[in-house]
Write a protein that holds these residues in place. Structure first.
Motif, short mmCIF file in Angstrom:
data_model
loop_
_atom_site.label_atom_id
_atom_site.label_comp_id
_atom_site.label_asym_id
_atom_site.label_seq_id
_atom_site.Cartn_x
_atom_site.Cartn_y
_atom_site.Cartn_z
N PHE A 104 0.82 -1.21 0.00
CA PHE A 104 0.00 0.00 0.00
C PHE A 104 0.85 1.27 0.00
O PHE A 104 0.48 2.27 -0.61
CB PHE A 104 -0.96 -0.02 1.19
N LYS A 105 1.99 1.25 0.68
CA LYS A 105 2.86 2.43 0.65
C LYS A 105 3.44 2.64 -0.75
O LYS A 105 3.51 3.76 -1.25
CB LYS A 105 4.00 2.28 1.66
N PHE A 106 3.85 1.55 -1.38
CA PHE A 106 4.41 1.64 -2.73
C PHE A 106 3.33 2.06 -3.72
O PHE A 106 3.55 2.90 -4.60
CB PHE A 106 5.03 0.30 -3.12
N LEU A 107 2.13 1.50 -3.56
CA LEU A 107 1.01 1.89 -4.41
C LEU A 107 0.69 3.37 -4.23
O LEU A 107 0.36 4.06 -5.20
CB LEU A 107 -0.23 1.05 -4.08
N GLY A 108 0.80 3.85 -3.00
CA GLY A 108 0.52 5.25 -2.73
C GLY A 108 1.42 6.18 -3.54
O GLY A 108 0.97 7.23 -4.01
N PHE A 109 2.69 5.78 -3.70
CA PHE A 109 3.59 6.60 -4.53
C PHE A 109 3.09 6.67 -5.96
O PHE A 109 3.08 7.73 -6.58
CB PHE A 109 5.01 6.02 -4.50
N TRP A 110 2.65 5.54 -6.50
CA TRP A 110 2.20 5.51 -7.89
C TRP A 110 0.89 6.27 -8.07
O TRP A 110 0.66 6.89 -9.12
CB TRP A 110 2.07 4.07 -8.37
N ILE A 111 0.04 6.24 -7.06
CA ILE A 111 -1.19 7.04 -7.13
C ILE A 111 -0.84 8.53 -7.14
O ILE A 111 -1.44 9.33 -7.88
CB ILE A 111 -2.12 6.70 -5.96
N GLY A 112 0.15 8.90 -6.33
CA GLY A 112 0.63 10.28 -6.36
C GLY A 112 1.18 10.66 -7.72
O GLY A 112 1.01 11.79 -8.19
N GLN A 113 1.81 9.71 -8.38
CA GLN A 113 2.36 9.96 -9.72
C GLN A 113 1.24 10.16 -10.73
O GLN A 113 1.38 10.96 -11.66
CB GLN A 113 3.29 8.81 -10.13
N ILE A 114 0.14 9.44 -10.56
CA ILE A 114 -1.03 9.66 -11.43
C ILE A 114 -1.52 11.10 -11.30
O ILE A 114 -1.76 11.78 -12.31
CB ILE A 114 -2.17 8.68 -11.06
N LEU A 115 -1.67 11.55 -10.06
CA LEU A 115 -2.12 12.92 -9.81
C LEU A 115 -1.15 13.93 -10.41
O LEU A 115 -1.57 14.92 -11.03
CB LEU A 115 -2.27 13.14 -8.30
N TRP A 116 0.14 13.70 -10.22
CA TRP A 116 1.16 14.62 -10.73
C TRP A 116 1.10 14.73 -12.26
O TRP A 116 1.00 15.83 -12.81
CB TRP A 116 2.54 14.12 -10.29
N VAL A 117 1.12 13.60 -12.95
CA VAL A 117 1.15 13.62 -14.41
C VAL A 117 -0.11 14.26 -14.97
O VAL A 117 -0.04 15.14 -15.85
CB VAL A 117 1.32 12.19 -14.98
N TRP A 118 -1.27 13.84 -14.48
CA TRP A 118 -2.53 14.34 -15.04
C TRP A 118 -2.69 15.83 -14.79
O TRP A 118 -3.06 16.59 -15.70
CB TRP A 118 -3.71 13.57 -14.44
N THR A 119 -2.39 16.28 -13.58
CA THR A 119 -2.57 17.69 -13.24
C THR A 119 -1.61 18.59 -14.01
O THR A 119 -2.00 19.62 -14.57
CB THR A 119 -2.37 17.91 -11.72
N VAL A 120 -0.35 18.21 -14.06
CA VAL A 120 0.66 19.05 -14.71
C VAL A 120 0.47 19.07 -16.23
O VAL A 120 0.81 20.05 -16.89
CB VAL A 120 2.07 18.59 -14.32
N SER A 121 -0.14 18.03 -16.80
CA SER A 121 -0.38 17.98 -18.24
C SER A 121 -1.60 18.79 -18.68
O SER A 121 -1.84 18.94 -19.89
CB SER A 121 -0.57 16.53 -18.70
N LEU A 122 -2.37 19.32 -17.75
CA LEU A 122 -3.64 19.96 -18.08
C LEU A 122 -3.55 21.08 -19.13
O LEU A 122 -4.44 21.18 -19.99
CB LEU A 122 -4.31 20.48 -16.81
N PRO A 123 -2.55 21.97 -19.10
CA PRO A 123 -2.55 23.04 -20.11
C PRO A 123 -2.57 22.53 -21.54
O PRO A 123 -3.35 23.02 -22.37
CB PRO A 123 -1.24 23.79 -19.80
N VAL A 124 -1.73 21.54 -21.85
CA VAL A 124 -1.71 21.04 -23.22
C VAL A 124 -2.90 20.14 -23.50
O VAL A 124 -3.40 20.07 -24.63
CB VAL A 124 -0.37 20.32 -23.51
N THR A 125 -3.41 19.46 -22.47
CA THR A 125 -4.61 18.64 -22.64
C THR A 125 -5.79 19.49 -23.07
O THR A 125 -6.49 19.19 -24.05
CB THR A 125 -4.96 17.90 -21.32
#
Length: 336
Positions: A104-125
């Motif tokens: 669950f701790k390792f999964l938590g990092f990857w969930i955070g990475q989902i949030l990071w990628v999707w949010t930061v990509s929003l301008p071009v999206t």
């Protein structure tokens, strides 16, 4: 051809689904084999995937859309490639030593990475989405070369050069036998900032945002589309906040100070000048915004902590933090 409407007119849902599927696939591989080789590569390459996907789905190849998407893809290739090369050279990423074996701790990092990628990509999206790009066929899209376009590209270019050069300079220095062990790396851009790659990354994403909102600046888009574009300011804000208060500077400053403190003051001290050298480095080197050491060292602390963002949360307290660091080192040595 008209752009494809996929789930919603801003491409928010499809990019969430693609990002989630891509990151969870990376997590499944990393968890199954218990290694870190693809973790950062999966994060960086995800930006490339979203930029290319939304550009091709949007099917309106305005110059601005192409330029913004290509800049994101260039940034993604650079960071994903460098981080993959670095972890292959070092063999592992010690950031995950304490969580790699916890599902669950390792999964938590990857969930955070989902949030990071999707949010930061929003301008071009959003720029590539039908809500904005399709309107260009009716002449509402301003011609490429506006002030926003120029400012955005310049900011991105400066940021990308700083980030790329700083990463290369530090990697070479850390792998050079001539680099002294009792002082931080102070070559190239590292003479002027303690975290030049973070400064460069912040500039890159403010540049992408400014470039991407250019269609909204002439007032011809519907209010809902303009609001969506301006709302993508969460991308550079998220980047800035993450690097200033999350997984950026805070995770580097105190651990680095702790290492130099123990070199000089721990039970196994082997570099008597390390802590003194590090304190001198802190005094003369800006935490984020590059400045000449001669200028920074003369500035009052109030300026450093406010305008230049050298916040108290980054400081290693010799009394409180130093004592706990020595105790931790003793406990670790006793268990070895």
């Amino acid at each position: 051809m008209s752009p494809a409407y996929v789930l919603d007119k801003y491409y928010l849902a499809i990019t969430v689904l693609v990002t989630t599927a891509y990151q969870l696939s990376g997590f499944a591989i990393a968890w199954a084999f218990q290694f870190d080789k693809i973790t950062d590569f999966t994060g960086g390459s995800n930006f490339f995937l979203l930029a290319l996907l939304t550009l091709t789905m949007g099917n309106e190849y305005h110059t601005r859309n192409i330029v913004a998407s290509v800049l994101v893809m260039v940034w993604a290739v650079r960071i994903a490639g460098f981080l993959l090369f670095r972890v292959l050279k070092t063999g592992s990423d010690n950031r995950f030593d304490e969580i790699r074996s916890s599902f669950f701790k390792f999964l938590g990092f990857w969930i955070g990475q989902i949030l990071w990628v999707w949010t930061v990509s929003l301008p071009v999206t959003v720029l590539n989405s039908p809500a904005v790009s399709d309107l260009g066929r009716s002449g509402s899209d301003p011609s490429f070369g506006t002030a926003c376009d120029i400012i955005g590209i310049i900011l991105w270019g400066v940021g990308w050069v700083i980030e790329t050069a700083a990463d290369a300079q530090k990697f070479r220095a850390k792998n050079s036998k001539s680099t002294p062990k009792d002082r931080p790396v102070q070559v190239g851009l590292w003479k002027y900032s303690r975290h030049p790659p973070y400064f460069g990354e912040i500039l890159c994403w403010w540049g992408i945002w400014i470039l991407s909102i250019s269609p909204s600046t002439n007032g011809s888009l519907p209010s809902s589309s303009r609001s969506a574009q301006y709302g993508t300011v969460v991308s550079p804000l998220f980047t800035t906040i993450l690097l200033m208060f999350g997984s950026g500077i805070p995770t580097a400053e105190k651990p680095t100070a702790k290492r130099y403190f123990l070199m000089s003051c721990g039970d196994n001290a082997r570099e008597p000048n390390a802590w003194k050298n590090y304190k001198t480095y802190l005094h003369q080197t800006s935490v984020l915004i590059p400045l000449p050491p001669a200028l920074y060292s003369r500035l009052p602390d109030v300026i450093k902590r406010t305008l230049l963002l050298d916040l108290p949360i980054y400081r290693f307290d010799e009394g409180k933090d130093g004592a706990s660091a020595i105790e931790e080192a003793r406990a670790r040595n006793g268990s070895d």
